[in-house]
Design a protein around this motif. Sequence first.
Motif, PDB file in Angstrom:
ATOM      1  N   ASP A  15     -33.579  38.097  29.525  1.00 55.96           N
ATOM      2  CA  ASP A  15     -33.189  39.398  30.065  1.00 55.96           C
ATOM      3  C   ASP A  15     -34.147  39.608  31.241  1.00 55.96           C
ATOM      4  N   PRO A  16     -33.817  39.034  32.391  1.00 59.82           N
ATOM      5  CA  PRO A  16     -34.802  38.995  33.486  1.00 59.82           C
ATOM      6  C   PRO A  16     -34.928  40.324  34.213  1.00 59.82           C
ATOM      7  N   PRO A  17     -35.971  40.470  35.037  1.00 49.53           N
ATOM      8  CA  PRO A  17     -36.071  41.662  35.867  1.00 49.53           C
ATOM      9  C   PRO A  17     -34.875  41.697  36.805  1.00 49.53           C
ATOM     10  N   PHE A  18     -34.471  42.887  37.189  1.00 53.55           N
ATOM     11  CA  PHE A  18     -33.268  42.999  37.995  1.00 53.55           C
ATOM     12  C   PHE A  18     -33.585  43.649  39.335  1.00 53.55           C
ATOM     13  N   GLN A  74     -47.975  34.248  31.111  1.00 53.55           N
ATOM     14  CA  GLN A  74     -47.964  33.471  32.347  1.00 53.55           C
ATOM     15  C   GLN A  74     -46.655  33.707  33.070  1.00 53.55           C
ATOM     16  N   SER A  75     -46.538  33.132  34.239  1.00 53.21           N
ATOM     17  CA  SER A  75     -45.288  33.286  34.975  1.00 53.21           C
ATOM     18  C   SER A  75     -44.329  32.169  34.572  1.00 53.21           C
ATOM     19  N   THR A  76     -43.061  32.532  34.446  1.00 51.37           N
ATOM     20  CA  THR A  76     -42.067  31.522  34.085  1.00 51.37           C
ATOM     21  C   THR A  76     -41.804  30.568  35.249  1.00 51.37           C
ATOM     22  N   THR A  77     -42.366  30.875  36.414  1.00 52.05           N
ATOM     23  CA  THR A  77     -42.229  29.943  37.537  1.00 52.05           C
ATOM     24  C   THR A  77     -42.994  28.637  37.271  1.00 52.05           C
ATOM     25  N   ALA A 114     -49.466  43.322  28.683  1.00 55.11           N
ATOM     26  CA  ALA A 114     -49.016  44.428  27.833  1.00 55.11           C
ATOM     27  C   ALA A 114     -47.802  43.959  27.036  1.00 55.11           C
ATOM     28  N   ALA A 115     -46.878  43.283  27.721  1.00 59.45           N
ATOM     29  CA  ALA A 115     -45.663  42.820  27.053  1.00 59.45           C
ATOM     30  C   ALA A 115     -45.994  41.799  25.973  1.00 59.45           C
ATOM     31  N   THR A 116     -46.799  40.792  26.315  1.00 58.92           N
ATOM     32  CA  THR A 116     -47.033  39.727  25.327  1.00 58.92           C
ATOM     33  C   THR A 116     -47.849  40.245  24.146  1.00 58.92           C
ATOM     34  N   GLU A 159     -48.584  38.446  41.469  1.00 59.76           N
ATOM     35  CA  GLU A 159     -48.201  37.596  42.607  1.00 59.76           C
ATOM     36  C   GLU A 159     -46.809  36.973  42.398  1.00 59.76           C
ATOM     37  N   MET A 160     -46.550  36.524  41.190  1.00 54.35           N
ATOM     38  CA  MET A 160     -45.285  35.840  40.913  1.00 54.35           C
ATOM     39  C   MET A 160     -44.264  36.760  40.241  1.00 54.35           C
ATOM     40  N   GLU A 161     -44.554  38.046  40.216  1.00 57.92           N
ATOM     41  CA  GLU A 161     -43.628  38.959  39.543  1.00 57.92           C
ATOM     42  C   GLU A 161     -42.277  38.930  40.262  1.00 57.92           C
ATOM     43  N   ALA A 162     -41.233  38.686  39.492  1.00 54.95           N
ATOM     44  CA  ALA A 162     -39.908  38.503  40.099  1.00 54.95           C
ATOM     45  C   ALA A 162     -39.210  39.841  40.264  1.00 54.95           C
ATOM     46  N   ILE A 163     -39.625  40.564  41.279  1.00 57.38           N
ATOM     47  CA  ILE A 163     -38.983  41.845  41.588  1.00 57.38           C
ATOM     48  C   ILE A 163     -38.907  42.017  43.102  1.00 57.38           C
ATOM     49  N   HIS A 207     -40.076  49.279  29.057  1.00 60.98           N
ATOM     50  CA  HIS A 207     -39.321  49.817  30.201  1.00 60.98           C
ATOM     51  C   HIS A 207     -37.821  49.548  30.052  1.00 60.98           C
ATOM     52  N   THR A 208     -37.460  48.376  29.527  1.00 63.22           N
ATOM     53  CA  THR A 208     -36.077  48.116  29.111  1.00 63.22           C
ATOM     54  C   THR A 208     -36.175  47.172  27.930  1.00 63.22           C
ATOM     55  N   LYS A 209     -35.228  47.245  27.027  1.00 62.23           N
ATOM     56  CA  LYS A 209     -35.294  46.372  25.846  1.00 62.23           C
ATOM     57  C   LYS A 209     -33.903  45.909  25.436  1.00 62.23           C
ATOM     58  N   VAL A 210     -33.831  44.701  24.885  1.00 66.60           N
ATOM     59  CA  VAL A 210     -32.589  44.241  24.274  1.00 66.60           C
ATOM     60  C   VAL A 210     -32.832  44.195  22.767  1.00 66.60           C
ATOM     61  N   PRO A 211     -31.996  44.850  21.969  1.00 63.72           N
ATOM     62  CA  PRO A 211     -32.244  44.873  20.528  1.00 63.72           C
ATOM     63  C   PRO A 211     -32.147  43.492  19.885  1.00 63.72           C
ATOM     64  N   GLY A 269     -42.703  33.958  26.524  1.00 62.39           N
ATOM     65  CA  GLY A 269     -43.685  34.153  27.591  1.00 62.39           C
ATOM     66  C   GLY A 269     -43.345  35.378  28.399  1.00 62.39           C
ATOM     67  N   ASP A 270     -44.339  35.973  28.992  1.00 64.84           N
ATOM     68  CA  ASP A 270     -44.115  37.069  29.941  1.00 64.84           C
ATOM     69  C   ASP A 270     -45.340  37.109  30.847  1.00 64.84           C
ATOM     70  N   LEU A 271     -45.104  37.629  32.049  1.00 66.33           N
ATOM     71  CA  LEU A 271     -46.188  37.739  33.016  1.00 66.33           C
ATOM     72  C   LEU A 271     -47.172  38.830  32.599  1.00 66.33           C
TER      73      LEU A 271
HETATM   74  C1  LIG Z   1     -36.108  43.207  31.431  1.00 64.44           C
HETATM   75  S1  LIG Z   1     -37.731  42.875  30.954  1.00 64.44           S
HETATM   76  C2  LIG Z   1     -37.551  42.038  29.444  1.00 64.44           C
HETATM   77  C3  LIG Z   1     -37.457  42.967  28.282  1.00 64.44           C
HETATM   78  C4  LIG Z   1     -37.248  42.281  26.966  1.00 64.44           C
HETATM   79  N1  LIG Z   1     -35.968  41.656  26.887  1.00 64.44           N
HETATM   80  C5  LIG Z   1     -37.419  43.230  25.780  1.00 64.44           C
HETATM   81  O1  LIG Z   1     -36.471  43.389  24.995  1.00 64.44           O
HETATM   82  O2  LIG Z   1     -38.473  43.813  25.638  1.00 64.44           O
HETATM   83  C6  LIG Z   1     -38.221  41.666  32.106  1.00 64.44           C
HETATM   84  C7  LIG Z   1     -39.615  41.124  31.932  1.00 64.44           C
HETATM   85  O3  LIG Z   1     -39.857  40.119  32.907  1.00 64.44           O
HETATM   86  C8  LIG Z   1     -41.262  40.074  33.150  1.00 64.44           C
HETATM   87  N2  LIG Z   1     -41.496  39.274  34.380  1.00 64.44           N
HETATM   88  C9  LIG Z   1     -41.350  39.597  35.681  1.00 64.44           C
HETATM   89  N3  LIG Z   1     -41.627  38.539  36.462  1.00 64.44           N
HETATM   90  C10 LIG Z   1     -41.940  37.507  35.648  1.00 64.44           C
HETATM   91  C11 LIG Z   1     -42.305  36.145  35.855  1.00 64.44           C
HETATM   92  N4  LIG Z   1     -42.403  35.610  37.072  1.00 64.44           N
HETATM   93  N5  LIG Z   1     -42.554  35.391  34.764  1.00 64.44           N
HETATM   94  C12 LIG Z   1     -42.467  35.898  33.517  1.00 64.44           C
HETATM   95  N6  LIG Z   1     -42.129  37.180  33.262  1.00 64.44           N
HETATM   96  C13 LIG Z   1     -41.860  37.968  34.315  1.00 64.44           C
HETATM   97  C14 LIG Z   1     -41.663  41.527  33.183  1.00 64.44           C
HETATM   98  O4  LIG Z   1     -43.041  41.673  32.906  1.00 64.44           O
HETATM   99  C15 LIG Z   1     -40.753  42.117  32.091  1.00 64.44           C
HETATM  100  O5  LIG Z   1     -41.432  42.198  30.873  1.00 64.44           O
END
Ligand SMILES: C[S@@+](CC[C@H](N)C(=O)[O-])C[C@H]1O[C@@H](n2cnc3c(N)ncnc32)[C@H](O)[C@@H]1O
Length: 927
Positions: free
Chosen positions: A505-508, A486-489, A206-208, A532-536, A117-121, A201-203
């Motif tokens: 590069d956290p969610p915004f 897992q959640s970074t919390t 799919a990402a991990t 539940e802990m998704e930071a959005i 959905h967004t990426k940092v190279p 780590g990531d919540l």
């Molecule tokens: C902006 S994206 C990171 C993209 C990454 N930098 C890349 O290049 O692919 C933010 C990520 O934060 C994750 N996220 C949201 N809440 C989270 C939480 N509480 N703990 C860990 N990851 C979380 C989302 O699943 C998402 O993958």
Amino acid sequence: MADLFSKQQQASGPVECLGKTFPSDTARREYFLKLLAEKLKDPAFRKIEGFPSGSDADILALSDPPYYTACPNPFVEEFLRHYGKADDGSGRYSREPFAVDVSEGKSDPIYNAHSYHTKVPHKAIMRYILHYTQPGDIVFDGFCGTGMTGVAAQLCADKDVVTSLGYRVGRDGEILQAEDEDGRQVWKSVSKIGARFAVMGDLSPAATYIAHNYNSPLDGETFDRSYKAILKDVEHECGWMYETSHSDGRSKGRINYTIWSDVFSCSHCAGEIVFWNAAVDKDAGKVRDEFKCPHCAVELTKRNIDHVQTTKLDGSLGRAITQAKKVPVLINYSVSNRRHEKIPDAADLALIEKIESLDAPYWFPSDRLIEGGETRRNDPVGITHVHHFYTRRNLLALAAYRSRGVDSWAPFNALTPRATKMHRIAASRLGGEKKGVGGATVGVINGTLYVPSISVEMNVLDQAVERVKVFSKALFKSRPTITTTQSTTDFRTIQSNSIDYVFIDPPFGSNINYSELSFLWESWIKVFTNNEMEAIENRTQAKTLSSYRRLMTSCFGEAFRILKPDRWITIEFSNTQASVWNSIQTALQEAGFVVANVSSLDKQQGSFKAVTTTTAVKQDLVISAYKPSQDMVEGIARGGANAESVWAFTRSHLKHLPTTRTNQNGLEFIAERDPRILFDRMVSWFIRNNLPVPLSSQEFQAGLAQKFIVRDGMIFLPDQVSAYDKRRSQISIAPQMELFVSDERSAIDWITDYLKSRPSTYQEIHPEFISQLGAGWKKHEERPELSDLLEGNFIKYEGSGDVPSQIHSYLSSNHKDLRSLEKGNPLLIAKAKDRWYVPDPNKAQDLEKKREKALLKEFEGYQAATGRKLKEFRLEVLRAGFKAAWAAKNYKAIIAIAQKIPEEALQEDEKLLLWYDQALTRTEAGA
Ligand SMILES: C[S@@+](CC[C@H](N)C(=O)[O-])C[C@H]1O[C@@H](n2cnc3c(N)ncnc32)[C@H](O)[C@@H]1O
């Protein structure tokens, strides 16, 4: 891919993993899988925040322990014990904050192997890692997405990649970077070549899963051999579904893609309208807003017509479903590598019919989409379950790849959004093949699950060949990374003070709903984000901006805890909203970090510049912050809040700031060395540590001038200033702070800077001041009168007594005729009369006290205004009031006033928000 990897390792014999030797990699995986299976039975383990949803069997099938687990990774601690090194406590580590363009490397094949959905190279991240770390250091990314931080950490060992970034690598592995010094180019050592170890780590599973696949070692040959076989098999099974007959009636064509169109019903005559036929202007290559009904010729727009609905049996759901009708309207196909186009004929329609009625030989996902704004946006057109996103043909082809097992699924996983009905046609191709150049299709709209009225059904088989080719370019040899879901919390699996550098590069805010968007991917791998802990910020999840900030504070809190003291965190994000940016900064400071720099990329100049105010401008931002040293923290804890502790903090903070920085105009003003910003940093740190702020702003500024060295309005430590002086001597113009006037405070700061360089009369300053009060003024902030600001904060020379030195030195250096006159000279007095100037420290402190008194009085007025919301107010009054209430531990007063002001005013002000959040924490804690 783990399985492929295992085969490769099996062939090459015993493997070593976390200090143990295994006869083969398969044995390694089996050993750790057994441990993981045991761990899954532990209820405490399952309580780790962000534990995903999925059966144990599916979690185990996806995992490749210890390197990757599709749940919290119980082996991280062991990984760190094995690879990490304790901080030697020598205090030798020292780095300056660092910011470079985070979009570098977007065309790199590794970066492009798997979208997100967004990426940092990774190439951009490499520069950060090289700056902050040495080989063998541990890098942490708790929002790893596709795992670019791990890729970057690994590639720091690759000389070719490092040199491709413009560095030189010496024989001893020293990495050198060109710098301009005294007009010559010199090569300075910036780092050492060698891999760093990444903990990611990531919540989202799919990402991990993607991150793990990006970071697993594979050799090209094994990869090619295994995937060639899969591609061939599936081609054999499914190739016939993508065939069409050529216009010569003899040759067979291979379908590249098929365009499908929505069908609407005319609001006038109820006739069926194929959108593609009626609304697409093929000559102009665009979709018309207004078009005619082909039956009754009435003028229509898409907004005033309804979809034609069809009802059919959905075998997966075992019931009839109603969906908006879509029909194939154009086939693009190739015969002997030449492309052609045709309108689907009877045979093509019959083929589609036949595929529709086929029983699926393999499993595919048919989950109901979860609740959410994006996930449920297609409900009105009957796309309610995952399989509805695909044509039957593409669904069956994908299912065929998936049937080969999750271990070989990674490249095909990358296809799952592209193979859906969300895929759009390029505008240039609306008129057909002959019209346009370049790609026919433009993929899905990033960050959404939008299904357009005209969609493209890609040939999945050809796309799969392409993906495998791209993946084969992104293969690694080593494996110094570990990935956890897992959640970074909650990173209880990592000990405190064990990480050397954090890049995130956290969610915004509400920008992207990751768990909703990842649902399609996750349905194919059968393990889902626990949101539940998704930071959005998200309405369905009942998460407001405050919930987002609280979650981010917890995440930063964990990052702070596990980072070694004196080490750095880089936070990259794309800003659009002042309140979200402010939330990030506040969360960071609440977690304990000290911000040392905020930079934004100037896209035109390609350079970075410091940012000092949170605004709603769209820009890429990089925040650099550090964890203060143990000595400083313990010293202040012992001594309590007093002037000495303020200076201890300031000394430590100055140590973390750059001494010089250059841009195309010469030397740059280092905003963080400005006394006002230093004061703000100090105040935030004391509030966060629950200490009263021992000095007023003017006392602080007076002390700074006595205890440190001032150059061009910036504060330096004695051992820092010579480097600055050296640079400064080569440049004639002093750098200047760029101020952005948005409220009363910044207006006062602007006047201070103005009057410091030229004490002026009201008439002189007025037009300049007015020109500063532009569109950036904060919505709820009262506009102050210039005369009030001057009266409250500055002094006017009335023409009696000696001319104050501030005015004297200005006049004598700017007016030849006034040079070397005595301070009491009538000529000088006449010229100096009615000029406003910045008071000296003692007088400034008196003024400050007076002003504070007046502000607090006004604050009492705000408090007394019962039962109504304050629409317009002075932020300075609120700040003074909050500060006094904080010192008196009157947290309720802070909360009561915060509830009286509009939410956005609170969210957008860093100081108010910090006090408010801390007041909430104290009252919640029952203090
Ligand atoms: C902006 S994206 C990171 C993209 C990454 N930098 C890349 O290049 O692919 C933010 C990520 O934060 C994750 N996220 C949201 N809440 C989270 C939480 N509480 N703990 C860990 N990851 C979380 C989302 O699943 C998402 O993958």
